[in-house]
Design an enzyme around this catalytic site. Structure first.
Site, PDB file in Angstrom:
ATOM      1  N   GLN A   1      -5.387 -17.063  33.276  1.00  0.00           N
ATOM      2  CA  GLN A   1      -5.227 -17.905  34.458  1.00  0.00           C
ATOM      3  C   GLN A   1      -6.200 -17.433  35.522  1.00  0.00           C
ATOM      4  O   GLN A   1      -6.299 -16.219  35.781  1.00  0.00           O
ATOM      5  CB  GLN A   1      -3.790 -17.777  34.992  1.00  0.00           C
ATOM      6  CG  GLN A   1      -2.761 -18.451  34.127  1.00  0.00           C
ATOM      7  CD  GLN A   1      -2.856 -19.958  34.258  1.00  0.00           C
ATOM      8  OE1 GLN A   1      -2.412 -20.521  35.234  1.00  0.00           O
ATOM      9  NE2 GLN A   1      -3.456 -20.616  33.274  1.00  0.00           N
TER      10      GLN A   1
ATOM     11  N   TYR B   1      -2.334 -24.661  33.386  1.00  0.00           N
ATOM     12  CA  TYR B   1      -1.412 -23.531  33.373  1.00  0.00           C
ATOM     13  C   TYR B   1      -1.447 -22.810  32.025  1.00  0.00           C
ATOM     14  O   TYR B   1      -2.180 -23.182  31.119  1.00  0.00           O
ATOM     15  CB  TYR B   1       0.005 -24.017  33.719  1.00  0.00           C
ATOM     16  CG  TYR B   1       0.262 -24.136  35.208  1.00  0.00           C
ATOM     17  CD1 TYR B   1      -0.780 -24.079  36.129  1.00  0.00           C
ATOM     18  CD2 TYR B   1       1.549 -24.300  35.696  1.00  0.00           C
ATOM     19  CE1 TYR B   1      -0.538 -24.178  37.493  1.00  0.00           C
ATOM     20  CE2 TYR B   1       1.796 -24.405  37.060  1.00  0.00           C
ATOM     21  CZ  TYR B   1       0.755 -24.344  37.955  1.00  0.00           C
ATOM     22  OH  TYR B   1       1.015 -24.436  39.305  1.00  0.00           O
ATOM     23  N   SER B   2      -0.592 -21.799  31.900  1.00  0.00           N
ATOM     24  CA  SER B   2      -0.670 -20.884  30.753  1.00  0.00           C
ATOM     25  C   SER B   2      -0.414 -21.555  29.412  1.00  0.00           C
ATOM     26  O   SER B   2       0.228 -22.601  29.334  1.00  0.00           O
ATOM     27  CB  SER B   2       0.338 -19.763  30.939  1.00  0.00           C
ATOM     28  OG  SER B   2      -0.144 -18.907  31.940  1.00  0.00           O
TER      29      SER B   2
ATOM     30  N   LEU C   1      -8.659 -14.893  41.843  1.00  0.00           N
ATOM     31  CA  LEU C   1      -7.372 -14.338  41.392  1.00  0.00           C
ATOM     32  C   LEU C   1      -7.167 -14.574  39.904  1.00  0.00           C
ATOM     33  O   LEU C   1      -7.339 -15.684  39.418  1.00  0.00           O
ATOM     34  CB  LEU C   1      -6.241 -15.006  42.182  1.00  0.00           C
ATOM     35  CG  LEU C   1      -4.810 -14.595  41.818  1.00  0.00           C
ATOM     36  CD1 LEU C   1      -3.921 -14.560  43.075  1.00  0.00           C
ATOM     37  CD2 LEU C   1      -4.181 -15.518  40.772  1.00  0.00           C
ATOM     38  N   LEU C   2      -6.818 -13.519  39.210  1.00  0.00           N
ATOM     39  CA  LEU C   2      -6.476 -13.621  37.785  1.00  0.00           C
ATOM     40  C   LEU C   2      -4.967 -13.468  37.661  1.00  0.00           C
ATOM     41  O   LEU C   2      -4.374 -12.647  38.342  1.00  0.00           O
ATOM     42  CB  LEU C   2      -7.212 -12.516  37.035  1.00  0.00           C
ATOM     43  CG  LEU C   2      -6.792 -12.143  35.604  1.00  0.00           C
ATOM     44  CD1 LEU C   2      -8.011 -11.648  34.826  1.00  0.00           C
ATOM     45  CD2 LEU C   2      -5.704 -11.082  35.578  1.00  0.00           C
ATOM     46  N   ASN C   3      -4.345 -14.319  36.795  1.00  0.00           N
ATOM     47  CA  ASN C   3      -2.968 -13.976  36.409  1.00  0.00           C
ATOM     48  C   ASN C   3      -2.810 -14.013  34.901  1.00  0.00           C
ATOM     49  O   ASN C   3      -3.629 -13.353  34.225  1.00  0.00           O
ATOM     50  CB  ASN C   3      -1.889 -14.700  37.239  1.00  0.00           C
ATOM     51  CG  ASN C   3      -1.906 -16.189  37.267  1.00  0.00           C
ATOM     52  OD1 ASN C   3      -2.893 -16.789  37.632  1.00  0.00           O
ATOM     53  ND2 ASN C   3      -0.805 -16.801  36.917  1.00  0.00           N
ATOM     54  N   ASP C   4      -1.829 -14.680  34.355  1.00  0.00           N
ATOM     55  CA  ASP C   4      -1.432 -14.496  32.951  1.00  0.00           C
ATOM     56  C   ASP C   4      -2.577 -14.478  31.931  1.00  0.00           C
ATOM     57  O   ASP C   4      -3.481 -15.308  32.005  1.00  0.00           O
ATOM     58  CB  ASP C   4      -0.519 -15.642  32.496  1.00  0.00           C
ATOM     59  CG  ASP C   4       0.535 -16.005  33.497  1.00  0.00           C
ATOM     60  OD1 ASP C   4       0.672 -15.314  34.509  1.00  0.00           O
ATOM     61  OD2 ASP C   4       1.225 -17.008  33.256  1.00  0.00           O
TER      62      ASP C   4
HETATM   63  C1  FRU Z   1       3.567 -17.073  35.107  1.00  0.00           C
HETATM   64  C2  FRU Z   1       3.183 -18.498  35.517  1.00  0.00           C
HETATM   65  C3  FRU Z   1       3.326 -19.453  34.339  1.00  0.00           C
HETATM   66  C4  FRU Z   1       2.370 -20.558  34.720  1.00  0.00           C
HETATM   67  C5  FRU Z   1       1.251 -19.790  35.373  1.00  0.00           C
HETATM   68  C6  FRU Z   1       0.552 -20.508  36.486  1.00  0.00           C
HETATM   69  O1  FRU Z   1       2.958 -16.108  35.905  1.00  0.00           O
HETATM   70  O2  FRU Z   1       3.961 -18.916  36.612  1.00  0.00           O
HETATM   71  O3  FRU Z   1       4.629 -19.915  34.110  1.00  0.00           O
HETATM   72  O4  FRU Z   1       1.921 -21.297  33.622  1.00  0.00           O
HETATM   73  O5  FRU Z   1       1.810 -18.586  35.867  1.00  0.00           O
HETATM   74  O6  FRU Z   1      -0.548 -19.765  36.929  1.00  0.00           O
END
Ligand code: FRU
Length: 446
Positions: A36, A79-80, A17-20
């Protein structure tokens, strides 16, 4: 449905999973886009920083893992955060997250690299200042007035979203300066803040207000969106002074946690996580069966024009244009589209009505009576869902379709609608109706 069809010009993980987007920077001639990443699974149970690099922002390499949770202060998640360069060294700032017995702790952490490959973590971490809860994360660092500044997304102990400010002379020792910005419109927490100047007179603060209905860690009704404020940074008062309310950054379904950076051409470029999916939509996202989920949006250049923020596709995308087809008739059905394509529509001076469908009806755009409506078919419900915007004039559209994404740029980036969209059939047929006399539609296969 099993989805094996990766996007061709969007950053997407090989697996997991990829996020920020994190730590966006141009370092020693290369663009670095960290992100992320849970490389083990398609959920949020593990977070490290993954990395993509590029020399042109269109063709990407994927070195993979960059920073992993291997210390006491970051064992439950890297985290980010953001990145800056000083004296040929890359400094990254991230939130080290720990959770013991469901109790969260956050520390803003620093890691340094000379080559963009090996990152050495510093021991010290910035603790959460008094008056704020441990929802204190996502440091964004920049340089101004001969100093380094850091803003961090926060929640006050009164349960209001806020942004804290820190200052440093050496990037290693940081002093708390107070609250940079807070307002009830930031809801109960503000994630991923960013701030930058677009002209000498205009600064933009981007925010992700998060509504939390309970102080419990496992709040199931979290909701959030990405917005921005126009205003000025007051370096004497150490505050952001807004001159607008919070405005939406993107009008589509999927756009969150944006981050920006300036490149060596002086462009301010912004990228976001292309998701605002619900838990169910994420779990049932067609790609999860193939072991990966989510992607980033296309990077966009930010400009200030006629007192408005514009988001414009990067020039670099023109290199992807292959076959060109041009239409000037009032109505047309366009059949020979590939899975990735761009459409450039000039509506003449402006148009009272215009209708468009993409991807064999999977997406539609309707403009009539000053209302713009853009739709997709939701992969969970199977039903059409719509986003709309009151728009006085429509004169141009630039639309980018990848295998499972669509980004609509309206009137040279005055508004953008970004969304994931999954077609079962691989038909990419386009139809349009009521193109004005002076109008034209150009389709480029990628
Ligand atoms: C936003 C968030 C950030 C956090 C990160 C964790 O999508 O919730 O606040 O650092 O994702 O993956």
């Amino acid at each position: 449905m099993k989805w094996n069809d990766k996007n061709s010009f969007h950053i997407e993980p090989v697996q997991g999973l990829l996020n920020d987007p994190n730590g966006l920077i141009q370092f020693k001639g290369k663009y670095y886009f960290f992100h992320q990443w849970n490389r083990f699974d398609t959920d949020h149970t593990y977070k490290e920083w993954g990395l993509f690099t590029s020399t042109d922002l269109v063709n990407w390499e994927n070195p993979g893992t960059a920073i992993v949770p291997d210390q006491k202060e970051d064992k439950d998640g890297i985290y980010s955060g953001s990145a800056v360069e000083k004296a040929g060294m890359l400094y990254v700032f991230y939130t080290g997250n720990t959770k013991e017995n469901n109790v969260r702790k956050s520390a803003q952490k620093i890691a340094i690299s000379s080559d963009g490959k090996t990152f050495v973590k510093k021991n010290q971490g910035i603790k959460t200042p008094e008056g704020f809860t441990e929802h204190h994360r996502d440091p964004k660092v920049w340089q101004s007035q001969g100093k380094w500044w850091m803003i961090v997304g926060a929640q006050t102990t009164q349960n209001v979203g806020a942004i804290t400010l820190f200052v440093s002379l050496d990037l290693l020792h940081w002093e708390f300066q107070g609250t940079f910005y807070t307002d009830s419109a930031l809801e109960q927490m503000c994630e991923c803040p960013d701030v930058f100047s677009l002209t000498n007179d205009v600064d933009i603060l981007t925010v992700c207000p998060q509504r939390r209905t309970s102080i419990e860690e496992n709040d199931l009704s979290l909701s959030s969106y990405a917005g921005y404020l126009i205003g000025k940074i007051d370096y004497k008062k150490k505050k952001f002074v807004p001159e607008s309310d919070i405005l939406l950054l993107d009008y589509g379904f999927d756009f969150y946690a944006p981050q920006s950076f300036e490149d060596d051409k002086g462009r301010r470029i912004m990228v976001a996580w292309m998701s605002r999916m619900s838990e169910l939509e994420e779990a049932q996202c067609p790609t999860t069966k193939s072991g990966y989920v989510h992607c980033l949006t296309m990077p966009r250049e930010l400009k200030w024009l006629n007192n408005q923020l514009r988001q414009v596709p990067l020039e670099e995308y023109k290199q992807l244009r292959k076959e060109e087809q041009k239409y000037t008739s009032a109505n047309a059905v366009i059949k020979n589209c590939q899975k990735a394509y761009e459409i450039l529509i000039d509506l003449g001076d402006s148009t009272p009505t215009f209708y468009l469908t993409l991807n064999a009806g999977m997406n539609s755009l309707e403009y009539k009576k000053g209302l713009l409506q853009i739709s997709r078919i939701n992969w969970v419900s199977g039903k059409k869902e719509m986003k709309e915007l009151a728009l006085e004039e429509l004169h141009s559209l630039q639309i980018f379709c990848d295998n499972s994404t669509v980004e609509f740029f309206i009137n040279e980036g005055q508004y953008v609608f970004s969304m994931r969209s999954f077609c079962d059939s691989f038909s990419r047929e386009i139809t349009y109706q009521e193109l004005g006399k002076k109008g034209s539609v150009v389709v480029y296969n990628y």
